[in-house]
Design an enzyme around this catalytic site. Structure first.
Site, PDB file in Angstrom:
ATOM      1  N   GLY A 135       0.799  -1.213   0.000  1.00 65.95           N
ATOM      2  CA  GLY A 135       0.000   0.000   0.000  1.00 65.95           C
ATOM      3  C   GLY A 135       0.833   1.265   0.000  1.00 65.95           C
ATOM      4  O   GLY A 135       1.881   1.353  -0.639  1.00 65.95           O
ATOM      5  N   PRO A 139       7.969   1.793  -0.655  1.00 64.76           N
ATOM      6  CA  PRO A 139       8.837   2.885  -1.130  1.00 64.76           C
ATOM      7  C   PRO A 139       8.474   3.340  -2.538  1.00 64.76           C
ATOM      8  O   PRO A 139       8.596   4.515  -2.869  1.00 64.76           O
ATOM      9  CB  PRO A 139      10.232   2.266  -1.076  1.00 64.76           C
ATOM     10  N   VAL A 142       2.497   1.329  -6.590  1.00 64.16           N
ATOM     11  CA  VAL A 142       1.876   1.013  -7.880  1.00 64.16           C
ATOM     12  C   VAL A 142       0.383   1.309  -7.800  1.00 64.16           C
ATOM     13  O   VAL A 142      -0.294   0.881  -6.854  1.00 64.16           O
ATOM     14  CB  VAL A 142       2.100  -0.462  -8.276  1.00 64.16           C
ATOM     15  N   ASP A 250      15.187  -9.339  -8.321  1.00 65.94           N
ATOM     16  CA  ASP A 250      14.283  -9.780  -7.256  1.00 65.94           C
ATOM     17  C   ASP A 250      13.082 -10.536  -7.810  1.00 65.94           C
ATOM     18  O   ASP A 250      11.924 -10.167  -7.573  1.00 65.94           O
ATOM     19  CB  ASP A 250      13.823  -8.569  -6.428  1.00 65.94           C
TER      20      ASP A 250
END
Length: 556
Positions: A135, A139, A142, A250
């Protein structure tokens, strides 16, 4: 100089045939790892070639072939050196289409958006439109959004310290934006204004692999679907590697998203290299490749390691640390790795093959891990129910969303404007948060009194179905600009529809949604306007969105 002569009608197809072209050049001894496209004024397409070090090697010209109206379906590649006379014989090689990567669909080319465009698309980056896992606390957040042409998008807004170098950000975005494949969530564009850095990608509405695998509600993901996820991801990585983007940062279950048909896709966001801190993996060191811990560098083989952790996720239905999984494998406790929900869905041999592949990916030495092409080769024989659509493997009935339209949604689908008028009239101004307070506070000004009078006149005309007067009165209210009301835009939108002005109606419905992002009436009005414009597919999307918002409103 290198030339590629091509029939003009199929020039654009060259963009999806690059893999095969590269194989031809490799036969000639030229290693191609990166390509770029540009177009000239005479509609010729130039293809830039770079070698493994990134240095510019040569350029291909894709030109229209002069002929007697013939339509060629293959390309002819020919070459000669700068010193060789051009009338000498040149070797010709027929290039065969690579169907695996010819999957760009009808996506628009990469585009650089303005900040205002993306602000409008996301209703001012409204909290209600956040779709990232953490949410507002993430950092880089979206948001889901919608462009003026009704295309749904996902917008990733970076924090202001992530990309200090604007040119580096633009370079990365443009490079990733050249990729087009149905195994990817494709990057549609970006925005780089001042300190703002944003990426725009396709919107995937059916959640993440993490949601379907770890937090399922109705039933767990079937074995055949898990194998399909693994294959699609391997194919996505192979495609990226063939296009010179071998590094993926990642890779995890949150990077895998599902489209409208529940086909798994790999997010394009992981292809972007972070510019400042170089971090490529989450802070959970248990899942980080050993070489990254040693050197802080990411290698193409690091992606294979992360793929191995995803295979463990798919096998177990849990996020198991690789070290623990390898201990179980060494002790031959493979059954401890398997998801108990999958009992009876696969044989011991099938489970063993997947475990063996995961073990190869998790080798401590990077050079011992399989590359994406090897992963694809290993996963294809394991596939089950390949002819069954993904939504069936996920036990989602086809068209279920359309069948579950509310009565109001069905009225909109049937373009029943009488029912829609009754609903909007009955709602009044309940969805205009804060409007009543603002009106009472400002009523003392003459300008505000005139504004209120135009609103009252518009409301009376709307109630009496005098829609032309309603349009004029509401327009006077909107032009003053002192107050903002989604209901006024919705009422004028419906008035436009009844007066056979669908373009104007769509504009007002979009504006109502910008002001109130989760208001179902705005989505329904968009659907009706789109149906009136003959844009049926987009209308169905808006209907589904309206139904979803209406359901959420009624359950809260």
């Amino acid at each position: 100089m290198w030339w590629l002569m091509v029939e003009k009608a199929v020039v654009m197809e060259a963009k999806v045939w690059v893999a095969t072209i590269a194989d031809v050049w490799d036969w000639w001894g030229l290693k191609v790892t990166m390509v770029s496209f540009s177009e000239s004024a005479d509609n010729c397409l130039f293809l830039g070639i770079r070698d493994s070090s990134g240095c510019f090697c040569s350029q291909l010209k894709l030109a229209s072939k002069v002929g007697m109206g013939c339509n060629f379906s293959t390309f002819t590649a020919c070459c000669w050196s700068a010193e060789q006379p051009q009338d000498d014989p040149v070797p010709e090689v027929e290039i065969v289409e690579n169907e695996d990567n010819n999957e760009g669909g009808d996506l628009p080319p990469f585009h650089e958006f303005t900040f205002e465009q993306l602000q409008n698309a996301t209703s001012g980056f409204a909290v209600e439109n956040i779709v990232s896992e953490h949410g507002e606390k993430a950092p880089n957040v979206v948001y889901k959004g919608k462009l003026e042409n009704q295309m749904r998008i996902a917008v990733k807004r970076f924090n202001r310290s992530a990309w200090p170098d604007a040119q580096q950000f633009l370079g990365e975005a443009r490079a990733v934006g050249q990729l087009r494949n149905q195994r990817l969530v494709n990057l549609l564009g970006c925005c780089c204004e001042g300190e703002e850095r944003l990426l725009v990608a396709e919107y995937m509405p059916k959640d993440t692999l993490a949601k379907h695998l770890f937090h399922w509600e109705a039933q767990p993901m079937k074995w055949a679907m898990r194998l399909r996820v693994a294959l699609h991801l391997a194919q996505a990585l192979e495609y990226c590697t063939n296009r010179g983007r071998a590094l993926y940062h990642d890779l995890n279950a949150y990077r895998v998203l599902f489209d409208d048909e529940y086909n798994p896709r790999l997010s394009c966001f992981g292809l972007m290299k972070n510019s400042r801190d170089g971090k490529s993996y989450s802070t959970n060191l248990a899942f980080t490749p050993p070489e990254y811990l040693r050197t802080g560098r990411v290698l193409p083989e690091s992606v294979s390691y992360s793929f191995g952790t995803l295979l463990l996720d798919l096998l177990s239905g849990k996020h198991i640390p690789p070290s623990h999984a390898l201990d179980l494998i060494r002790d031959r406790n493979i059954h401890m790795l398997s998801d108990s929900c999958l009992e009876g869905q696969f044989t011991n041999d099938e489970g063993t093959e997947l475990v063996r592949l995961a073990s190869r990916c998790l080798q401590s030495e990077p050079r011992e891990r399989p590359n994406p092409r090897s992963l694809v080769t290993a996963l294809i024989p394991l596939q089950k129910d390949s002819e069954v659509p993904s939504h069936e493997l996920m036990s989602i009935p086809e068209g279920s969303a359309a069948e579950s339209l509310s009565p109001l949604g069905e009225a909109c689908q049937n373009m029943d404007l009488t029912i829609l008028h009754e609903v909007v009239e009955k709602l009044g101004y309940k969805d205009d948060e804060g409007t009543a307070t603002e009106l009472s506070f400002q009523m003392w000004t003459n300008q505000m009194q005139e504004t209120l009078n135009s609103k009252k006149k518009g409301d009376a005309a709307f109630r009496q179905k005098d829609f032309k007067t309603a349009i004029d009165s509401y327009s006077q209210f909107i032009e003053v600009g002192t107050m903002v009301s989604p209901t006024i835009y919705a009422r004028r939108s419906l008035s436009y529809l009844i007066n056979n002005m669908p373009e104007e109606a769509l504009t007002d419905a979009l504006q109502a949604q910008i002001i109130s992002p989760v208001w179902h009436i705005a989505s329904y009005l968009q659907a009706v306007a789109l149906l009136a414009l003959g844009r049926d597919h987009e209308a169905q999307v808006a209907l589904k969105e309206g139904t979803s918002l209406e359901t959420k409103k009624n359950t809260t």
